[in-house]
Every structure is written in structure tokens, then in C-alpha cells.
Design a protein around this motif. Structure first.
Motif, short mmCIF file in Angstrom:
data_model
loop_
_atom_site.label_atom_id
_atom_site.label_comp_id
_atom_site.label_asym_id
_atom_site.label_seq_id
_atom_site.Cartn_x
_atom_site.Cartn_y
_atom_site.Cartn_z
N TYR A 16 0.83 -1.19 0.00
CA TYR A 16 0.00 0.00 0.00
C TYR A 16 0.87 1.25 0.00
CZ TYR A 16 -4.01 -2.97 1.15
OH TYR A 16 -4.98 -3.92 1.12
N ALA A 17 0.35 2.30 -0.60
CA ALA A 17 1.07 3.57 -0.61
C ALA A 17 1.13 4.13 0.81
CB ALA A 17 0.34 4.57 -1.53
N PRO A 18 2.16 4.93 1.12
CA PRO A 18 2.27 5.51 2.46
C PRO A 18 1.03 6.29 2.87
CG PRO A 18 4.32 5.81 1.26
CD PRO A 18 3.32 5.24 0.28
N GLU A 19 0.42 7.02 1.90
CA GLU A 19 -0.78 7.79 2.22
C GLU A 19 -1.92 6.88 2.65
OE1 GLU A 19 0.92 8.03 -0.52
OE2 GLU A 19 1.69 10.09 -0.68
N THR A 20 -2.04 5.71 2.00
CA THR A 20 -3.10 4.76 2.36
C THR A 20 -2.89 4.22 3.76
OG1 THR A 20 -3.33 4.12 0.04
CG2 THR A 20 -4.26 2.62 1.70
N ARG A 86 -19.37 19.87 -3.67
CA ARG A 86 -18.82 19.37 -2.41
C ARG A 86 -17.30 19.28 -2.48
NH1 ARG A 86 -19.92 13.24 -0.81
NH2 ARG A 86 -18.28 13.06 -2.39
N SER A 87 -16.78 18.75 -3.59
CA SER A 87 -15.34 18.64 -3.77
C SER A 87 -14.68 20.01 -3.74
CB SER A 87 -15.01 17.94 -5.10
OG SER A 87 -15.57 16.65 -5.14
N SER A 176 -10.17 11.69 0.59
CA SER A 176 -8.90 11.47 -0.10
C SER A 176 -9.12 10.93 -1.51
CB SER A 176 -8.03 10.49 0.71
OG SER A 176 -7.69 11.04 1.96
N LEU A 177 -10.03 9.96 -1.63
CA LEU A 177 -10.31 9.39 -2.95
C LEU A 177 -10.95 10.42 -3.87
CD1 LEU A 177 -11.68 5.88 -1.86
CD2 LEU A 177 -9.44 6.40 -2.86
N ASP A 178 -11.85 11.21 -3.32
CA ASP A 178 -12.52 12.25 -4.10
C ASP A 178 -11.51 13.28 -4.59
OD1 ASP A 178 -15.41 13.54 -4.63
OD2 ASP A 178 -14.04 15.12 -4.00
N THR A 179 -10.59 13.67 -3.71
CA THR A 179 -9.58 14.65 -4.08
C THR A 179 -8.64 14.10 -5.15
OG1 THR A 179 -9.66 15.56 -1.83
CG2 THR A 179 -7.76 16.15 -3.19
N SER A 180 -8.25 12.84 -5.01
CA SER A 180 -7.38 12.22 -6.01
C SER A 180 -8.05 12.18 -7.37
CB SER A 180 -7.00 10.80 -5.57
OG SER A 180 -6.21 10.83 -4.39
N ALA A 181 -9.37 11.94 -7.38
CA ALA A 181 -10.12 11.94 -8.64
C ALA A 181 -10.11 13.33 -9.28
CB ALA A 181 -11.55 11.47 -8.39
N CYS A 182 -10.20 14.37 -8.45
CA CYS A 182 -10.14 15.74 -8.97
C CYS A 182 -8.76 16.04 -9.57
CB CYS A 182 -10.46 16.73 -7.85
SG CYS A 182 -12.18 16.72 -7.30
N PHE A 183 -7.72 15.53 -8.92
CA PHE A 183 -6.37 15.71 -9.45
C PHE A 183 -6.26 15.04 -10.83
CE2 PHE A 183 -4.95 17.02 -5.25
CZ PHE A 183 -3.84 17.80 -5.53
N LYS A 189 -0.84 14.72 -11.18
CA LYS A 189 -0.60 13.56 -10.34
C LYS A 189 -0.36 14.05 -8.91
CE LYS A 189 2.27 9.43 -9.85
NZ LYS A 189 3.44 8.69 -10.38
N GLY A 190 -1.32 13.77 -8.02
CA GLY A 190 -1.18 14.27 -6.66
C GLY A 190 -2.22 13.67 -5.75
N SER A 191 -2.21 14.10 -4.49
CA SER A 191 -3.14 13.57 -3.49
C SER A 191 -3.59 14.71 -2.58
CB SER A 191 -2.46 12.48 -2.65
OG SER A 191 -1.43 13.04 -1.85
N ALA A 192 -4.49 14.38 -1.64
CA ALA A 192 -5.03 15.40 -0.74
C ALA A 192 -3.93 16.09 0.06
CB ALA A 192 -6.05 14.76 0.20
#
Length: 228
Positions: A16-20, A86-87, A176-183, A189-192
Motif C-alpha cells: 500500500y502507498a504511504p498515504e493509504t 462538495r469537492s 482522499s479518494l474524491d480529491t485524487s479523482a479531482c487531481f 498527479k497528486g493527493s489530498a
């Protein structure tokens, strides 16, 4: 009576990724606090026992968004769609206040002072509640979501809800998943946590000291702010 409680993580956790891993530990801590504070199922708060590996100096610096990337991210969100509005509000909170997904999901309507243009963050990682000013753009994003898309009576006071019945409060993992989808939609390529790092970088560039950044980010030790 003292005791040691150990958890056996699955061997696959290394994949798993560190963020997960961070989010999963955060969810488990929140669940343990719930069992202790809300349901009284356990006799003491065990959340502090959930510890991750020690954080050493990072070989790679934290990643953050440039001004152009920030603009591109916000403009790519479809605010005419319920989930988009919401996002937009959640990303504004993380970007302008440096909030973690776990802090965003716990914000209630009672924490927002629209007239005073401020917000209270009662449950921070350093256990010190924070009262922070709300920038106008963030205030407008929150007001727009609450007025137009948040369910009128979801059965709770949390600001951010699921977009479908029964409109449960959104989780930190969902944010986090919603934010990644926006990226991804913005082609970035990024995360919350990039939003949090961007906030810290902006503070640094505006002349804030590392101690001031530590307080604004809600860190309990200065080394964490250095890593951020």
C-alpha cells in the motif's frame, strides 16, 4: 492494570502507498475513540496505541502545487454537479487552511462562523483546538455547498455528507479518494496531502517561521513541520 496491545498487519500492507497506510491508521484511531467516548465499549482510549513507523528526514521534499496547477485544479471541478460543489468546498478548506482529510470530515455546521468569517477545528492531531479565519473564496465555497447541495436534514450536523441517501457523514478516506479523482481530472498527479503541503509552502514564502507553520498545521512536534 497495564497491558500491551499489538496489531498484526497483513503482509500485503507493504504494497500500500504511504498515504493509504496513514489514512487506515487514522480511521482505526477514530474508531477506537468512538468505542471509548461515544459507546463506552472499552474502558480506556486505545487510539494512542496505534502508531506508525518513525518518520525520519525525507530524501525527497514534500510535493506541492504551483500557482498554475492550483488554478487548473479548481477550474477543472464541475460546480454544477452536486459532488463537484462538495469537492470544491473540501479542496478549498485543505488548500487555504492546510486541513487534513480527517479534520475536514469532522467539521460541523456549529464550527463555522459565517458572520465572523472563521472556523473552529476542535479535533486536531496535536489535541489543541484551533480557531482559524476563513478566506473569502473558501467561505463562498462552503456557503454554496451548504445552501445548494447539502441535504437539508441529513440527520446529523456534519457539513459534508454522502451525495445519496441515507446521507451519512463523509469519511476521511472518501475525501482522499474524491480529491485524487479531482487531481486526475485536472491532469495532475497528486493527493489530498499535496494541498496541505501547498498551504505550508505558501506560509513559508509569505515569511512565516517554522514555529508559526507548526502551529497553523496542528503539529505537535517541530520535526513534523520540517518534514512537511
Amino acid at each position: 492494570m497495564s497491558f500491551i496491545w499489538t496489531l498484526s498487519w497483513p503482509k500485503e500492507i507493504k504494497n500500500y502507498a504511504p498515504e493509504t497506510r496513514i489514512h487506515e491508521r487514522s480511521n482505526l484511531r477514530g474508531f477506537l475513540r468512538y468505542l471509548y467516548q461515544e459507546r463506552a465499549v472499552i474502558r480506556q482510549d486505545l487510539s494512542a496505541l496505534i502508531q506508525g513507523p518513525p518518520v525520519f528526514a525525507q530524501s525527497n521534499p514534500p510535493r506541492f502545487l504551483t500557482l498554475e496547477q492550483t488554478r487548473k485544479l479548481l477550474e477543472s471541478i464541475d460546480v454544477n454537479h452536486p459532488q463537484g460543489l462538495r469537492s470544491y468546498a473540501m479542496i478549498h478548506l485543505m488548500l487555504s487552511l492546510g486541513l487534513r482529510p480527517g479534520e475536514v470530515c469532522k467539521i460541523s455546521l456549529d464550527d463555522i462562523g459565517f458572520q465572523k468569517k472563521e472556523i473552529c477545528i476542535p479535533d486536531r492531531k496535536n489535541a489543541i483546538p484551533a480557531r482559524m479565519p476563513l478566506p473569502c473564496d473558501t467561505l463562498k465555497a462552503l456557503a454554496g455547498y451548504i445552501a445548494w447541495e447539502r441535504p437539508k436534514d441529513p440527520g446529523h450536523r456534519f457539513v459534508f455528507c454522502a451525495t445519496r441517501p441515507p446521507f451519512k457523514p463523509i469519511t476521511s478516506m472518501a475525501i482522499s479518494l474524491d480529491t485524487s479523482a479531482c487531481f486526475r481530472k485536472a491532469g495532475i498527479k497528486g493527493s489530498a496531502y499535496w494541498l496541505r503541503h501547498t498551504y505550508a509552502q505558501n506560509l513559508l514564502q509569505s515569511g512565516a517561521s517554522i514555529f508559526e507553520i507548526k502551529e497553523m498545521l496542528g503539529h505537535d512536534i517541530i520535526k513534523t513541520s520540517n518534514a512537511t
